[in-house]
Design an enzyme around this catalytic site. Structure first.
Site, short mmCIF file in Angstrom:
data_model
loop_
_atom_site.label_atom_id
_atom_site.label_comp_id
_atom_site.label_asym_id
_atom_site.label_seq_id
_atom_site.Cartn_x
_atom_site.Cartn_y
_atom_site.Cartn_z
N LEU A 138 1.20 5.36 -2.95
CA LEU A 138 -0.33 5.64 -2.19
C LEU A 138 -0.98 6.36 -3.21
O LEU A 138 -0.51 7.27 -4.00
CB LEU A 138 -0.09 6.44 -0.81
CG LEU A 138 0.65 5.81 0.30
CD1 LEU A 138 0.68 6.62 1.27
CD2 LEU A 138 0.28 4.34 0.74
N ASP A 139 -2.43 6.21 -3.22
CA ASP A 139 -3.08 6.66 -4.30
C ASP A 139 -3.42 8.16 -3.62
O ASP A 139 -2.97 8.57 -2.74
CB ASP A 139 -4.60 6.16 -4.05
CG ASP A 139 -4.78 4.54 -4.47
OD1 ASP A 139 -3.75 4.17 -5.43
OD2 ASP A 139 -5.56 3.86 -4.18
N ARG A 140 -3.83 8.88 -4.78
CA ARG A 140 -3.66 10.08 -4.57
C ARG A 140 -4.37 10.83 -3.31
O ARG A 140 -4.10 11.28 -2.44
CB ARG A 140 -4.32 11.19 -5.75
CG ARG A 140 -4.65 12.80 -5.24
CD ARG A 140 -5.17 13.43 -6.69
NE ARG A 140 -6.39 12.76 -6.72
CZ ARG A 140 -7.41 13.13 -7.78
NH1 ARG A 140 -6.99 14.04 -8.49
NH2 ARG A 140 -8.70 12.62 -7.72
#
Length: 327
Positions: A138-140
């Site tokens: 998942l993106d930050r």
């Protein structure tokens, strides 16, 4: 799994199989790991260095040197970790927004891997490196559910299930404006943006990407969406929503300043909403898959975290039109 040198003999059931595929099944390692060992000269077929696609025959002797896992250049850190499920094979984590998954330049500490190295005491080698096996990322600034493998066979099984599209992932997103349809599929290839290499974009020759959108709530000048992925490309949801002209609220990479183009009475409302969104409104809300060891169907859900729930509550204060799930 064990490390050191192992010698195996091909039986009649394995005859004719590709060497890398046969070894992956026999040793319960990923084919990528086997191919890396072949490239490193750590696998011999009848005493000779083979090709990875070479077919094996009954009676062939295969010698494999499996090195000890290389330590990951990351230190365990006692960080908050919301574990929703754990057994000896895997765990499911509800990742907080702002946490990077893997250590990288500029993010050597404070990552999910740092937290997992502290939490998980019985790691095996995943891909030849001593680390938790991140199956998907998942993106930050995206919160929500992801599954982590604790040993090679689970990692291989989950990765293959992901490729076969058997891992079900549902996201909740908020996007600017209103989609033309309450149900919509975006089928557009994604690759590196040729103008800004740090970004992704819909480009000719990119990898096929398919995103399914369903309007959950229609707000004054935005919408709350259920988003399903048929593929898993980098930044897929964010790129596809921007591509169709409805970027994710709070997305500073693909939708920065979009609300300033709002006309009439919606402009002030949109600007207030944009001020509240300190990160992209994107959350991995549901995750389902078959357990790679037991075959049990597992399903998990995580509600919107407090920051996104507060934004949704505020937005519902103005002309909310719920969409029927059966539409």
């Amino acid at each position: 799994m064990s490390f050191g040198t192992r010698t195996l003999e091909v039986d009649s059931e394995g005859e004719g199989a590709r060497l890398d595929a046969w070894l992956a099944a026999e040793l319960e390692l990923s084919r990528t790991r086997i191919q890396r060992l072949l490239e490193e000269g750590k696998i011999l077929l009848n005493g000779e260095i083979p090709r990875k696609a070479e077919p094996v025959q009954k009676g062939d002797r295969v010698t494999v040197e499996i090195p000890e896992p290389r330590p990951l250049e990351a230190e365990p850190e006692d960080l908050p970790l919301d574990v929703r499920y754990e057994d000896e094979h895997l765990l499911v984590v509800n990742k907080a927004a702002g946490m990077v998954v893997h250590p990288a330049p500029g993010h050597r500490t404070g990552t999910l891997v740092n937290a997992l190295l502290h939490h998980v005491q019985d790691l095996s080698g995943i891909g030849g490196t001593l680390r938790p096996g991140i199956v998907h990322r998942l993106d930050r600034d995206t919160s929500g559910l992801l599954v982590v493998a604790k040993e090679d066979s689970a990692h291989r099984g989950l990765s293959e299930a992901l490729k076969r599209r058997e891992v079900r992932r549902l996201y909740i997103a908020a996007s600017w404006g209103h989609l033309a349809q309450s149900h919509m599929q975006v089928d557009a290839p994604i690759g590196r943006d040729p103008r800004v290499r740090q970004r992704m974009a819909v480009v000719d020759g990119g990898r096929r990407a398919v995103t399914n959108l369903r309007v959950r709530e229609r707000w004054r000048a935005a919408e709350l969406l259920d988003v399903g992925l048929s593929t898993g490309r980098t930044h897929q949801i964010r790129v596809h929503l921007a591509h169709v002209g409805h970027p994710v609220i709070g997305d500073q990479t693909y939708g920065a300043g979009w609300e300033r183009g709002m006309g009439g009475g919606n402009r002030g409302w949109a600007r207030e909403l944009a001020k509240m969104a300190e990160r992209q409104f994107l959350h991995a809300a549901k995750l389902g898959f078959r357990h790679p060891a037991t075959g049990e169907e597992l399903r998990f859900s995580a509600p919107l975290p407090a920051d996104l729930a507060a934004i949704a509550d505020w937005a519902r204060g103005g002309e909310v039109e719920p969409r029927d799930a059966g539409e």
